[in-house]
Design a protein around this motif. Structure first.
Motif, PDB file in Angstrom:
ATOM      1  N   ASN A   1       0.937  -1.092  -0.041  1.00 21.88           N
ATOM      2  CA  ASN A   1       0.033   0.093  -0.077  1.00 21.88           C
ATOM      3  C   ASN A   1       0.977   1.139   0.245  1.00 21.88           C
ATOM      4  OD1 ASN A   1      -2.172   1.765   0.388  1.00 21.88           O
ATOM      5  ND2 ASN A   1      -2.006   1.738   2.258  1.00 21.88           N
ATOM      6  N   THR A   2       1.921   1.268   0.601  1.00 23.79           N
ATOM      7  CA  THR A   2       2.842   2.179   0.876  1.00 23.79           C
ATOM      8  C   THR A   2       3.788   2.547  -0.443  1.00 23.79           C
ATOM      9  OG1 THR A   2       4.231   1.253   2.267  1.00 23.79           O
ATOM     10  CG2 THR A   2       2.539   2.673   2.920  1.00 23.79           C
ATOM     11  N   PHE A   3       4.284   1.465  -1.213  1.00 28.41           N
ATOM     12  CA  PHE A   3       5.020   1.548  -2.071  1.00 28.41           C
ATOM     13  C   PHE A   3       4.538   1.204  -3.585  1.00 28.41           C
ATOM     14  CE2 PHE A   3       6.302  -2.711  -0.649  1.00 28.41           C
ATOM     15  CZ  PHE A   3       6.142  -3.494  -1.915  1.00 28.41           C
ATOM     16  N   ILE A   4       3.204   0.996  -3.767  1.00 22.39           N
ATOM     17  CA  ILE A   4       2.649   0.873  -5.226  1.00 22.39           C
ATOM     18  C   ILE A   4       3.108   1.769  -6.133  1.00 22.39           C
ATOM     19  CG2 ILE A   4       0.423   1.494  -4.567  1.00 22.39           C
ATOM     20  CD1 ILE A   4      -0.373  -1.167  -6.533  1.00 22.39           C
ATOM     21  N   ASN A   5       3.097   3.155  -5.738  1.00 27.17           N
ATOM     22  CA  ASN A   5       3.216   4.407  -6.428  1.00 27.17           C
ATOM     23  C   ASN A   5       4.518   4.274  -6.933  1.00 27.17           C
ATOM     24  OD1 ASN A   5       0.645   5.367  -6.058  1.00 27.17           O
ATOM     25  ND2 ASN A   5       1.154   6.878  -4.248  1.00 27.17           N
ATOM     26  N   LEU A   6       5.598   4.039  -6.140  1.00 20.82           N
ATOM     27  CA  LEU A   6       6.951   3.845  -6.476  1.00 20.82           C
ATOM     28  C   LEU A   6       6.869   2.666  -7.397  1.00 20.82           C
ATOM     29  CD1 LEU A   6       9.976   4.777  -6.161  1.00 20.82           C
ATOM     30  CD2 LEU A   6      10.145   3.010  -4.219  1.00 20.82           C
ATOM     31  N   ALA A   7       6.487   1.710  -6.993  1.00 17.26           N
ATOM     32  CA  ALA A   7       6.594   0.428  -8.208  1.00 17.26           C
ATOM     33  C   ALA A   7       6.080   0.714  -9.339  1.00 17.26           C
ATOM     34  CB  ALA A   7       5.823  -0.581  -7.667  1.00 17.26           C
ATOM     35  N   ALA A   8       4.878   1.632  -9.402  1.00 11.96           N
ATOM     36  CA  ALA A   8       4.354   1.911 -10.850  1.00 11.96           C
ATOM     37  C   ALA A   8       5.352   2.528 -11.773  1.00 11.96           C
ATOM     38  CB  ALA A   8       3.048   2.635 -10.774  1.00 11.96           C
ATOM     39  N   LYS A   9       6.256   3.295 -11.156  1.00 10.59           N
ATOM     40  CA  LYS A   9       7.450   3.925 -12.084  1.00 10.59           C
ATOM     41  C   LYS A   9       8.455   2.829 -12.489  1.00 10.59           C
ATOM     42  CE  LYS A   9       7.551   8.082  -8.990  1.00 10.59           C
ATOM     43  NZ  LYS A   9       6.804   8.937  -9.846  1.00 10.59           N
TER      44      LYS A   9
ATOM     45  N   GLU B   1      -7.658  -5.639   5.285  1.00 10.72           N
ATOM     46  CA  GLU B   1      -8.603  -5.126   4.425  1.00 10.72           C
ATOM     47  C   GLU B   1      -8.587  -3.745   3.817  1.00 10.72           C
ATOM     48  OE1 GLU B   1      -9.081  -8.939   6.822  1.00 10.72           O
ATOM     49  OE2 GLU B   1      -9.058  -6.726   7.208  1.00 10.72           O
ATOM     50  N   THR B   2      -8.522  -2.914   4.773  1.00  7.81           N
ATOM     51  CA  THR B   2      -8.459  -1.456   4.464  1.00  7.81           C
ATOM     52  C   THR B   2      -7.246  -1.385   3.840  1.00  7.81           C
ATOM     53  OG1 THR B   2      -7.441  -1.003   6.809  1.00  7.81           O
ATOM     54  CG2 THR B   2      -9.759  -0.881   6.427  1.00  7.81           C
ATOM     55  N   SER B   3      -6.043  -1.830   3.945  1.00 11.42           N
ATOM     56  CA  SER B   3      -4.735  -1.720   2.976  1.00 11.42           C
ATOM     57  C   SER B   3      -5.109  -1.942   1.646  1.00 11.42           C
ATOM     58  CB  SER B   3      -3.692  -2.481   3.731  1.00 11.42           C
ATOM     59  OG  SER B   3      -3.306  -1.894   5.049  1.00 11.42           O
ATOM     60  N   LEU B   4      -5.666  -3.193   1.317  1.00  9.64           N
ATOM     61  CA  LEU B   4      -5.940  -3.711   0.107  1.00  9.64           C
ATOM     62  C   LEU B   4      -6.762  -2.673  -0.752  1.00  9.64           C
ATOM     63  CD1 LEU B   4      -5.508  -5.667  -2.040  1.00  9.64           C
ATOM     64  CD2 LEU B   4      -7.327  -7.221  -0.985  1.00  9.64           C
ATOM     65  N   ILE B   5      -7.944  -2.314  -0.081  1.00 13.01           N
ATOM     66  CA  ILE B   5      -8.641  -1.341  -0.761  1.00 13.01           C
ATOM     67  C   ILE B   5      -7.960   0.053  -1.086  1.00 13.01           C
ATOM     68  CG2 ILE B   5     -10.844   0.222  -0.450  1.00 13.01           C
ATOM     69  CD1 ILE B   5     -11.562  -2.808  -0.657  1.00 13.01           C
ATOM     70  N   GLN B   6      -7.132   0.478  -0.140  1.00 11.10           N
ATOM     71  CA  GLN B   6      -6.236   1.376  -0.659  1.00 11.10           C
ATOM     72  C   GLN B   6      -5.333   1.329  -1.668  1.00 11.10           C
ATOM     73  OE1 GLN B   6      -4.666   3.347   3.067  1.00 11.10           O
ATOM     74  NE2 GLN B   6      -6.526   2.791   4.371  1.00 11.10           N
ATOM     75  N   THR B   7      -4.915   0.168  -1.944  1.00 14.95           N
ATOM     76  CA  THR B   7      -3.853  -0.322  -2.866  1.00 14.95           C
ATOM     77  C   THR B   7      -4.520  -0.429  -4.070  1.00 14.95           C
ATOM     78  OG1 THR B   7      -2.889  -1.485  -1.041  1.00 14.95           O
ATOM     79  CG2 THR B   7      -1.729  -1.567  -3.185  1.00 14.95           C
ATOM     80  N   VAL B   8      -5.566  -1.042  -4.256  1.00 16.42           N
ATOM     81  CA  VAL B   8      -6.356  -1.025  -5.510  1.00 16.42           C
ATOM     82  C   VAL B   8      -6.685   0.519  -6.030  1.00 16.42           C
ATOM     83  CG1 VAL B   8      -8.538  -1.772  -6.627  1.00 16.42           C
ATOM     84  CG2 VAL B   8      -7.395  -3.125  -5.080  1.00 16.42           C
ATOM     85  N   TYR B   9      -7.069   1.275  -5.048  1.00 17.99           N
ATOM     86  CA  TYR B   9      -7.480   2.633  -5.484  1.00 17.99           C
ATOM     87  C   TYR B   9      -6.066   3.377  -6.031  1.00 17.99           C
ATOM     88  CZ  TYR B   9      -8.401   7.635  -4.628  1.00 17.99           C
ATOM     89  OH  TYR B   9      -8.324   9.125  -4.867  1.00 17.99           O
ATOM     90  N   LYS B  10      -5.014   3.257  -5.353  1.00 14.00           N
ATOM     91  CA  LYS B  10      -3.590   3.659  -5.844  1.00 14.00           C
ATOM     92  C   LYS B  10      -3.369   3.178  -7.095  1.00 14.00           C
ATOM     93  CE  LYS B  10      -2.159   4.955  -1.246  1.00 14.00           C
ATOM     94  NZ  LYS B  10      -1.356   4.863  -0.196  1.00 14.00           N
ATOM     95  N   TYR B  11      -3.593   1.934  -7.439  1.00  9.90           N
ATOM     96  CA  TYR B  11      -3.164   1.386  -8.641  1.00  9.90           C
ATOM     97  C   TYR B  11      -3.997   2.093  -9.876  1.00  9.90           C
ATOM     98  CZ  TYR B  11      -3.602  -2.389 -12.463  1.00  9.90           C
ATOM     99  OH  TYR B  11      -3.365  -2.843 -13.683  1.00  9.90           O
ATOM    100  N   ILE B  12      -5.204   2.005  -9.558  1.00 12.97           N
ATOM    101  CA  ILE B  12      -6.050   2.747 -10.742  1.00 12.97           C
ATOM    102  C   ILE B  12      -5.743   3.958 -10.878  1.00 12.97           C
ATOM    103  CG2 ILE B  12      -8.439   3.395 -11.042  1.00 12.97           C
ATOM    104  CD1 ILE B  12      -9.506   0.859  -9.477  1.00 12.97           C
ATOM    105  N   LYS B  13      -5.470   4.929  -9.778  1.00  6.86           N
ATOM    106  CA  LYS B  13      -4.943   6.118 -10.078  1.00  6.86           C
ATOM    107  C   LYS B  13      -3.638   6.370 -10.607  1.00  6.86           C
ATOM    108  CE  LYS B  13      -8.165   8.167  -8.134  1.00  6.86           C
ATOM    109  NZ  LYS B  13      -9.293   9.207  -9.021  1.00  6.86           N
TER     110      LYS B  13
ATOM    111  N   ALA C   1     -10.269   3.775   3.618  1.00  7.30           N
ATOM    112  CA  ALA C   1     -10.410   2.729   2.501  1.00  7.30           C
ATOM    113  C   ALA C   1     -12.397   3.047   1.931  1.00  7.30           C
ATOM    114  CB  ALA C   1     -10.461   1.523   3.409  1.00  7.30           C
ATOM    115  N   LEU C   2     -12.912   3.510   2.745  1.00  8.57           N
ATOM    116  CA  LEU C   2     -14.291   3.809   2.467  1.00  8.57           C
ATOM    117  C   LEU C   2     -14.361   4.845   1.454  1.00  8.57           C
ATOM    118  CD1 LEU C   2     -16.318   2.965   5.737  1.00  8.57           C
ATOM    119  CD2 LEU C   2     -16.128   1.666   3.499  1.00  8.57           C
ATOM    120  N   ASP C   3     -13.627   5.892   1.603  1.00  7.06           N
ATOM    121  CA  ASP C   3     -13.543   7.055   0.703  1.00  7.06           C
ATOM    122  C   ASP C   3     -12.918   6.588  -0.499  1.00  7.06           C
ATOM    123  OD1 ASP C   3     -14.444   8.989   2.436  1.00  7.06           O
ATOM    124  OD2 ASP C   3     -12.583   9.700   3.203  1.00  7.06           O
ATOM    125  N   ASN C   4     -11.911   5.743  -0.559  1.00  4.28           N
ATOM    126  CA  ASN C   4     -11.461   5.207  -1.826  1.00  4.28           C
ATOM    127  C   ASN C   4     -12.314   4.368  -2.569  1.00  4.28           C
ATOM    128  OD1 ASN C   4      -7.820   4.743  -0.385  1.00  4.28           O
ATOM    129  ND2 ASN C   4      -9.173   6.486  -1.176  1.00  4.28           N
TER     130      ASN C   4
END
Length: 431
Positions: free
Chosen positions: A68-76, A138-150, A230-233
């Motif tokens: 959840n905290t490095f997917i933005n970095l991994a996307a690079k 559970e909340t970390s996974l929701i947030q990570t999916v959100y970051k993946y899409i963004k 997570a609910l916001d995401n």
């Protein structure tokens, strides 16, 4: 980041007259743009993430709270298909009650004596592990999916079908698990085991990662702020879910403030205990300040701008009292020596009991930038980037004397520092 927020950020750089503000803004922007440590940290972060998705050199697993905290970095560095595949593994290994594992590792790497793993017919390549004292998988996974899409612009993951359910259905199923299995009707909040702030070690016995008959269930700000985020995401990427979850989200935010925010002390209390505390009766736990949970509460939008400033000032004050290196400090004061059976939590200022974690300090810096405290954000990130340069890597945590500890390639630290640096640099480029 919205333009009005960026403009507001620079308005807070100085309390001097308008001409001095512009001068300060220009100087600050120039400092940010020419910071050599920032350049090194970004280059090193890309180098480290290229080594894989495990949390660091001390871990074999891919952990969702870390991802959840490095997917933005991994996307690079990685193609979106590889980022997506990691996320799909978590959904393939989802429990029959909707719960999400902490992490997965190749099944062939598990020894015969290692029994604390789960397996799924939908994902035979991996073994899963879950620290059940936590309530953030559970909340970390929701947030990570959100970051993946963004990060990738690819919402197709939501329609992937796994075991007869789409990912979007499985995301809601994970939220249902929390409401069915970890929800306190009395307080309207999630519970977990007693841990130090965001940590995953309970005090009752030597390893301390599994709920059992010794557990003292408790409610804290970290778990519930993660739920709000997570609910916001979830509602942003799946707008049709607002009918079900919008009022739930508002109740979580309201109840977190109502039950956990101490208005008089202007801080979050550590725990609400559902069946009593594991600590001695004469121990005043409410004197402890939880740095990480406070940062996540700010990310969740639970504090006003004034309260954010008060929180930052309190963090800085307590860092000075502790003699700690940065606002990555987990808690202050730490729990006394011997309060946790797991020796890694003793003596004081060790691991999650007062260790200094860039993994959360970097998130606080990012929230400072988002909320307009740019000068303060730059001041607070510098000790974190300086030690990356000094130690030539991203260590998991640091001692009270700023000595590196744990994994030397901790990707969560790299991820949050990259996010914070890029936010600062984005503002520095605004004319």
């Amino acid at each position: 980041m919205k333009k009005y927020l960026i403009i507001a950020a620079f308005a807070l750089v100085s309390n001097a007259n308008a001409q001095d503000k512009i001068k300060t803004y220009e100087e600050l922007g120039q400092q940010i743009k020419t910071d050599e440590n920032f350049k090194y940290v970004k280059e090193k972060a890309l180098e480290v993430i290229a080594e894989g998705f495990n949390a660091g050199d001390g871990y074999r697993e891919v952990w969702i709270r870390d991802y959840n905290t490095f997917i933005n970095l991994a996307a690079k560095v990685y193609p979106k298909e590889e980022l997506k595949e990691n996320l799909l593994v978590f959904f393939r290994m989802q429990g029959e009650d909707g719960n999400i594992i902490d992490g997965f590792t190749p099944a062939e790497s598990i020894g015969e004596a290692e029994t604390d793993f789960s397996y799924s017919e939908l994902e035979p390549r991996y073994a899963g592990h879950k620290n059940t004292v936590e309530t953030d998988q559970e909340t970390s996974l929701i947030q990570t999916v959100y970051k993946y899409i963004k990060a990738t612009g690819d919402p197709s993951i939501l329609e992937e079908v796994i075991g007869g359910k789409t990912v979007s259905e499985r995301m809601e199923w994970a939220m249902d698990f929390l409401m069915n299995e970890r929800f306190s009707e009395e307080y309207g909040l999630l519970w977990g085991a007693t841990t130090a702030d965001w940590g995953d070690v309970q005090p009752e016995h030597g390893w301390g990662v599994d709920l059992d008959e010794n557990t003292h269930r408790a409610i804290d700000v970290y778990d519930n702020a993660m739920m709000v985020i997570a609910l916001d995401n979830l509602m942003e990427i799946l707008p049709e879910t607002k009918t079900k979850w919008a009022s739930v989200r508002e109740k979580f935010a309201e109840n977190t403030r109502k039950h956990l925010w101490d208005k008089k002390k202007q801080k979050f209390i550590p725990h609400i205990y559902l069946e009593g505390s594991p600590f001695p009766e004469d121990f005043d736990e409410e004197e402890i300040y939880y740095f990480g949970g406070t940062a996540i509460a700010i990310e969740a939008g639970l504090l006003s701008k004034k309260e954010i400033k008060v929180s930052l000032d309190e963090m800085v004050s307590r860092v000075k009292q502790a003699g700690a290196p940065s606002i990555g400090l987990t808690i202050y004061p730490p729990y006394p020596d011997g309060f946790f059976a797991n020796k890694i939590m003793n003596p004081v200022y060790s691991y999650q009991n007062g260790g200094d974690w860039t993994w959360f300090g970097g998130r606080m810096v990012l929230e400072l930038v988002k909320n307009g405290f740019v000068k303060e954000a730059y001041e607070q990130i510098r000790p974190m980037t300086e030690r990356v340069v000094k130690n030539m890597g991203f260590y998991e945590w640091y001692s009270i004397n700023n000595e590196p500890r744990g994994s030397g390639t901790f990707k969560g630290s790299a991820g949050v520092l990259m996010d914070a640096i890029e936010a600062l640099e984005q503002i520095a480029e605004i004319k």
